[in-house]
Design a protein around this motif. Structure first.
Motif, mmCIF file in Angstrom:
data_model
loop_
_atom_site.group_PDB
_atom_site.id
_atom_site.type_symbol
_atom_site.label_atom_id
_atom_site.label_comp_id
_atom_site.label_asym_id
_atom_site.label_seq_id
_atom_site.Cartn_x
_atom_site.Cartn_y
_atom_site.Cartn_z
ATOM 1 N N ARG A 195 43.186 52.054 63.858
ATOM 2 C CA ARG A 195 42.939 51.321 62.632
ATOM 3 C C ARG A 195 41.903 52.000 61.742
ATOM 4 O O ARG A 195 41.160 51.353 61.013
ATOM 5 C CB ARG A 195 42.510 49.885 62.945
ATOM 6 N N ASP A 196 41.860 53.326 61.810
ATOM 7 C CA ASP A 196 40.889 54.029 60.978
ATOM 8 C C ASP A 196 41.310 54.072 59.509
ATOM 9 O O ASP A 196 40.488 54.248 58.627
ATOM 10 C CB ASP A 196 40.652 55.451 61.498
ATOM 11 N N GLU A 197 42.600 53.884 59.223
ATOM 12 C CA GLU A 197 43.110 54.068 57.861
ATOM 13 C C GLU A 197 42.672 52.958 56.916
ATOM 14 O O GLU A 197 42.559 51.797 57.282
ATOM 15 C CB GLU A 197 44.639 54.126 57.874
ATOM 16 N N THR A 198 42.413 53.366 55.676
ATOM 17 C CA THR A 198 42.159 52.436 54.590
ATOM 18 C C THR A 198 43.067 52.817 53.435
ATOM 19 O O THR A 198 43.907 53.703 53.564
ATOM 20 C CB THR A 198 40.686 52.470 54.145
ATOM 21 N N LYS A 199 42.912 52.160 52.284
ATOM 22 C CA LYS A 199 43.731 52.451 51.117
ATOM 23 C C LYS A 199 42.841 52.817 49.937
ATOM 24 O O LYS A 199 41.646 52.496 49.906
ATOM 25 C CB LYS A 199 44.601 51.242 50.762
ATOM 26 N N LEU A 200 43.463 53.450 48.939
ATOM 27 C CA LEU A 200 42.721 53.759 47.721
ATOM 28 C C LEU A 200 42.246 52.486 47.045
ATOM 29 O O LEU A 200 41.201 52.471 46.392
ATOM 30 C CB LEU A 200 43.595 54.561 46.754
ATOM 31 N N ALA A 201 43.019 51.414 47.193
ATOM 32 C CA ALA A 201 42.610 50.135 46.616
ATOM 33 C C ALA A 201 41.287 49.668 47.217
ATOM 34 O O ALA A 201 40.438 49.096 46.519
ATOM 35 C CB ALA A 201 43.695 49.083 46.839
ATOM 36 N N ASN A 202 41.074 49.916 48.519
ATOM 37 C CA ASN A 202 39.796 49.592 49.146
ATOM 38 C C ASN A 202 38.669 50.423 48.541
ATOM 39 O O ASN A 202 37.578 49.908 48.273
ATOM 40 C CB ASN A 202 39.846 49.855 50.650
ATOM 41 N N VAL A 203 38.949 51.708 48.339
ATOM 42 C CA VAL A 203 37.952 52.611 47.763
ATOM 43 C C VAL A 203 37.558 52.134 46.371
ATOM 44 O O VAL A 203 36.372 52.016 46.038
ATOM 45 C CB VAL A 203 38.488 54.054 47.708
ATOM 46 N N TRP A 204 38.566 51.826 45.545
ATOM 47 C CA TRP A 204 38.308 51.416 44.175
ATOM 48 C C TRP A 204 37.559 50.084 44.131
ATOM 49 O O TRP A 204 36.662 49.896 43.304
ATOM 50 C CB TRP A 204 39.617 51.310 43.402
ATOM 51 N N CYS A 205 37.912 49.179 45.007
ATOM 52 C CA CYS A 205 37.248 47.878 45.041
ATOM 53 C C CYS A 205 35.750 48.031 45.270
ATOM 54 O O CYS A 205 34.931 47.412 44.583
ATOM 55 C CB CYS A 205 37.878 47.011 46.127
ATOM 56 N N LEU A 206 35.376 48.873 46.216
ATOM 57 C CA LEU A 206 33.964 49.096 46.489
ATOM 58 C C LEU A 206 33.281 49.817 45.329
ATOM 59 O O LEU A 206 32.119 49.526 45.008
ATOM 60 C CB LEU A 206 33.795 49.889 47.785
ATOM 61 N N LEU A 207 33.994 50.742 44.700
ATOM 62 C CA LEU A 207 33.437 51.433 43.536
ATOM 63 C C LEU A 207 33.160 50.461 42.390
ATOM 64 O O LEU A 207 32.159 50.581 41.682
ATOM 65 C CB LEU A 207 34.379 52.536 43.060
ATOM 66 N N ARG A 208 34.061 49.491 42.193
ATOM 67 C CA ARG A 208 33.860 48.508 41.125
ATOM 68 C C ARG A 208 32.571 47.716 41.316
ATOM 69 O O ARG A 208 31.910 47.330 40.353
ATOM 70 C CB ARG A 208 35.046 47.537 41.071
ATOM 71 N N LEU A 209 32.213 47.472 42.572
ATOM 72 C CA LEU A 209 30.989 46.729 42.857
ATOM 73 C C LEU A 209 29.733 47.554 42.612
ATOM 74 O O LEU A 209 28.643 47.000 42.457
ATOM 75 C CB LEU A 209 31.001 46.235 44.307
ATOM 76 N N GLN A 210 29.879 48.870 42.599
ATOM 77 C CA GLN A 210 28.740 49.769 42.385
ATOM 78 C C GLN A 210 29.091 50.787 41.314
ATOM 79 O O GLN A 210 28.850 51.979 41.460
ATOM 80 C CB GLN A 210 28.365 50.458 43.697
ATOM 81 N N ALA A 211 29.646 50.287 40.217
ATOM 82 C CA ALA A 211 30.201 51.152 39.169
ATOM 83 C C ALA A 211 29.178 52.109 38.574
ATOM 84 O O ALA A 211 29.522 53.219 38.144
ATOM 85 C CB ALA A 211 30.815 50.287 38.062
ATOM 86 N N ASN A 212 27.917 51.710 38.562
ATOM 87 C CA ASN A 212 26.870 52.523 37.949
ATOM 88 C C ASN A 212 25.833 52.999 38.963
ATOM 89 O O ASN A 212 24.685 53.271 38.618
ATOM 90 C CB ASN A 212 26.181 51.731 36.832
ATOM 91 N N GLY A 213 26.258 53.054 40.202
ATOM 92 C CA GLY A 213 25.362 53.553 41.241
ATOM 93 C C GLY A 213 24.412 52.519 41.799
ATOM 94 O O GLY A 213 23.392 52.875 42.407
ATOM 95 N N GLU A 214 24.743 51.232 41.626
ATOM 96 C CA GLU A 214 23.904 50.185 42.189
ATOM 97 C C GLU A 214 23.920 50.261 43.719
ATOM 98 O O GLU A 214 24.785 50.891 44.314
ATOM 99 C CB GLU A 214 24.408 48.799 41.747
#
Length: 212
Positions: A134-153
């Protein structure tokens, strides 16, 4: 006789001190080695990754809120843009990431992710083997986390000099490594084949769906 008796008592005291020192050394060795023995993997080696926090992140539309669509089209999200209006400030996209991942269209997967910290330098193959199926993730997971820290928060993604990595299948279905690094002006996003010999540094944060 009194002198002899005194010598015998002194010798016994010395033997006791030597024995006590020996027991103390044994106890110290056991205390140091016991936690390591408990944390060893089945093959006797210490694991490269240790569990950290669990995070939840979903792109699904919430009641009364316009958020992301159900179909996740990578090229519509991952774009170099550090302007104040950027949804996520991205200062650099690697050529391999653009070629292999920008063509992807996904639906959102499991929003629950486990994080791990790399406690010794290692490569992607060894890390993936330790995490299991279960190591795999999706790009949607990556983007979701990026949205929460869009400016490096601050947040689940590290914003220091050590990378964050995800195991994601590319547009051809091959598993690879996507890595994120906050560069000050924006996020730097790269990708590499899972079989590359690149050594990931101590402190790298690994994201996985993991085991519940």
């Amino acid at each position: 006789m009194a002198v002899i008796s005194c010598n015998l008592t002194a010798a016994q005291t010395v033997r006791r001190l030597v024995l006590n020192s020996y027991l103390v050394r044994l106890l110290l060795i056991w205390v140091v080695s016991a936690p390591q023995a408990e944390s060893r993997a089945d093959d006797g080696k210490l694991p490269s990754v240790v569990p950290d926090v669990r995070v939840e992140c979903s792109l699904k539309r919430k009641a009364g809120e316009l958020f992301e669509t159900e179909a996740f089209v990578a090229r519509e999200h991952f774009k170099e843009d550090i302007t104040p209006t950027a949804r996520v400030r991205i200062s650099w996209l690697g050529a391999t990431f653009t070629r292999r991942y920008a063509i992807k269209v996904e639906t959102e997967g499991d929003p629950s992710l486990h994080t791990y910290i790399l406690r010794s330098p290692s490569n992607a193959v060894d890390i993936s083997e330790e995490l299991g199926a279960r190591d795999e993730t999706k790009l949607a997971n990556v983007w979701c986390l990026l949205r929460l820290q869009a400016n490096g928060e601050s947040g689940a993604l590290q914003t220091n000099s050590t990378p964050n990595i995800f195991f994601v299948r590319d547009g051809m279905g091959d598993l690879g490594v996507v890595d994120l690094l906050w560069g000050g002006a924006g996020w730097e996003i790269g990708a590499s084949p899972i079989g590359s010999q690149r050594t990931l540094p101590l402190g790298t944060r690994v994201f996985s769906h993991g085991a519940d």
